[in-house]
Design a protein around this motif. Structure first.
Motif, mmCIF file in Angstrom:
data_model
loop_
_atom_site.group_PDB
_atom_site.id
_atom_site.type_symbol
_atom_site.label_atom_id
_atom_site.label_comp_id
_atom_site.label_asym_id
_atom_site.label_seq_id
_atom_site.Cartn_x
_atom_site.Cartn_y
_atom_site.Cartn_z
ATOM 1 N N UNK A 196 0.819 -1.203 0.000
ATOM 2 C CA UNK A 196 0.000 0.000 0.000
ATOM 3 C C UNK A 196 0.858 1.261 0.000
ATOM 4 N N UNK A 197 1.955 1.238 0.764
ATOM 5 C CA UNK A 197 2.816 2.409 0.874
ATOM 6 C C UNK A 197 3.784 2.562 -0.291
ATOM 7 N N UNK A 198 4.176 1.414 -0.875
ATOM 8 C CA UNK A 198 5.172 1.445 -1.924
ATOM 9 C C UNK A 198 6.590 1.375 -1.401
ATOM 10 N N UNK A 199 6.751 1.159 -0.117
ATOM 11 C CA UNK A 199 8.085 1.023 0.481
ATOM 12 C C UNK A 199 7.976 0.265 1.792
ATOM 13 N N UNK A 200 9.108 -0.265 2.241
ATOM 14 C CA UNK A 200 9.193 -0.921 3.548
ATOM 15 C C UNK A 200 10.046 -0.033 4.438
ATOM 16 N N UNK A 201 9.521 0.352 5.576
ATOM 17 C CA UNK A 201 10.299 1.245 6.430
ATOM 18 C C UNK A 201 9.792 1.282 7.850
ATOM 19 N N UNK A 202 10.723 1.273 8.753
ATOM 20 C CA UNK A 202 10.445 1.422 10.173
ATOM 21 C C UNK A 202 11.446 2.402 10.753
ATOM 22 N N UNK A 203 11.002 3.273 11.659
ATOM 23 C CA UNK A 203 11.956 4.188 12.268
ATOM 24 C C UNK A 203 12.742 3.534 13.392
ATOM 25 N N UNK A 204 12.369 2.306 13.733
ATOM 26 C CA UNK A 204 13.208 1.480 14.610
ATOM 27 C C UNK A 204 13.165 0.064 14.069
ATOM 28 N N UNK A 205 14.291 -0.593 14.026
ATOM 29 C CA UNK A 205 14.348 -1.961 13.534
ATOM 30 C C UNK A 205 14.321 -2.941 14.682
ATOM 31 N N UNK A 206 14.593 -4.215 14.370
ATOM 32 C CA UNK A 206 14.630 -5.229 15.411
ATOM 33 C C UNK A 206 15.831 -5.041 16.322
ATOM 34 N N UNK A 207 16.826 -4.350 15.827
ATOM 35 C CA UNK A 207 17.995 -4.036 16.641
ATOM 36 C C UNK A 207 17.814 -2.629 17.203
ATOM 37 N N UNK A 208 17.831 -2.518 18.502
ATOM 38 C CA UNK A 208 17.547 -1.239 19.152
ATOM 39 C C UNK A 208 18.473 -0.132 18.640
ATOM 40 N N UNK A 209 17.861 0.996 18.304
ATOM 41 C CA UNK A 209 18.623 2.143 17.852
ATOM 42 C C UNK A 209 18.876 2.202 16.361
ATOM 43 N N UNK A 210 18.501 1.146 15.629
ATOM 44 C CA UNK A 210 18.736 1.101 14.190
ATOM 45 C C UNK A 210 17.421 1.316 13.433
ATOM 46 N N UNK A 211 17.547 1.766 12.198
ATOM 47 C CA UNK A 211 16.364 1.995 11.374
ATOM 48 C C UNK A 211 16.697 1.709 9.912
ATOM 49 N N UNK A 212 15.675 1.441 9.133
ATOM 50 C CA UNK A 212 15.890 1.156 7.718
ATOM 51 C C UNK A 212 14.649 1.446 6.902
ATOM 52 N N UNK A 213 14.857 1.706 5.626
ATOM 53 C CA UNK A 213 13.757 1.906 4.685
ATOM 54 C C UNK A 213 14.232 1.426 3.323
ATOM 55 N N UNK A 214 13.336 0.817 2.552
ATOM 56 C CA UNK A 214 13.705 0.259 1.258
ATOM 57 C C UNK A 214 12.549 0.363 0.278
ATOM 58 N N UNK A 215 12.896 0.462 -0.995
ATOM 59 C CA UNK A 215 11.897 0.451 -2.067
ATOM 60 C C UNK A 215 12.277 -0.635 -3.059
ATOM 61 N N UNK A 216 11.294 -1.254 -3.696
ATOM 62 C CA UNK A 216 11.604 -2.298 -4.684
ATOM 63 C C UNK A 216 12.083 -1.697 -5.993
#
Length: 292
Positions: A196-216
């Motif tokens: 729905x958003x067109x991207x995958x992104x979280x302002x916090x990842x599974x590892x505390x303090x880390x973040x990631x965002x990606x587009x296909x």
């Protein structure tokens, strides 16, 4: 000296024959799976059966077309696809994306990853290191992770054709559960959110303090073959900055898609394409997952 009419009949590619040849090739491409009969191809391109047959025979003589001896159906031949492969975009996916990674890294000041699909996994084909120390799912170039784990691999999974996506989910579900926070409902919810958003992104990842965002990265058929991913510290990917990062990634990914060579060996064998490349190595999964 031969007449114009004789010259035209001697070679189907002279005196306006080129458009006819390519109309036949395109018509064959449309029926490649089942093959086509002379009458069917002739009707499709608006030529007589005699002319169509002559064009097909000429293409067969050049190895561009083949005919099934039993069914008499015509198809594009293996030599045609070999020619297309050698004449395709000379740059492989990694070469095409290298300037993009450098550009994004410079403009965003974060680490940028290029992930490509490899069966049920995603492989890190390349990365451009930002100034902030981070950990990623794939680690260095050559590292791999199950599709669905991490933003890049999740972006690829979410935009696979539905039938392929379902097969990957069934195969990978037990693998992603090893991270302790995934179940089927959660994974499918995340996939739908990404679509729905067109991207995958979280302002916090599974590892505390880390973040990631990606587009296909979508090929010309609209299939996800790779992803551009940003890995950074959580403070740098807050709600205010996220839209800017996503927009930059989407713009670059949209420009990459039309440049992808469908016969690129990198897409068929991403791990092998890294052999001998700097940093190209297969590594084990990190103990603690991060945003890559």
């Amino acid at each position: 000296m031969e007449s114009n009419s004789e010259a035209a009949s001697a070679s189907p590619v002279s005196s306006g024959g080129v458009p006819r040849v390519f109309s036949v090739i395109r018509a064959l491409g449309a029926v490649q799976a089942e093959g086509g009969r002379v009458t069917q191809i002739a009707r499709s391109v608006g030529l007589t059966q005699a002319t169509t047959h002559r064009l097909l025979q000429s293409l067969m003589a050049e190895g561009m077309v083949e005919q099934d001896e039993r069914t008499k159906l015509y198809r594009l031949g293996i030599d045609f696809f070999a020619l297309a492969a050698s004449a395709g975009n000379p740059g492989d996916l990694r070469s095409i994306c290298r300037p993009v990674l450098l550009r994004l890294c410079a403009s965003l000041g974060d680490s940028i990853f290029l992930l490509a699909r490899s069966g049920f996994d995603a492989i890190c084909l390349d990365r451009s290191e930002g100034p902030f120390p981070i950990r990623s799912f794939t680690g260095d170039i050559g590292g791999r992770i199950a599709l669905g784990v991490g933003q890049g691999a999740l972006a690829i999974l979410a935009f696979l054709p539905e039938a392929e996506r379902e097969e990957v989910i069934r195969f990978n579900l037990s693998r992603v559960r090893e991270y302790g926070v995934y179940d089927e409902v959660y994974l499918r919810t995340e996939i739908e959110r990404v679509r729905q958003q067109g991207y995958a992104g979280r302002n916090t990842g599974l590892l505390e303090g880390m973040a990631g965002v990606a587009v296909p990265i979508l090929d010309r058929e609209g299939r996800a073959v790779a992803a551009l991913s940003v890995g950074t510290i959580a403070d740098r990917l807050n709600a205010d900055r996220m839209p800017t990062v996503v927009e930059l990634l989407k713009r670059e990914a949209a420009a990459i898609g039309p440049k992808i060579n469908p016969f690129d060996a990198t897409l068929r064998r991403p791990a092998q394409s890294l052999a001998g490349s700097p940093g190209g190595q297969r590594i084990s999964l990190p103990e603690a997952p991060g945003p890559g």
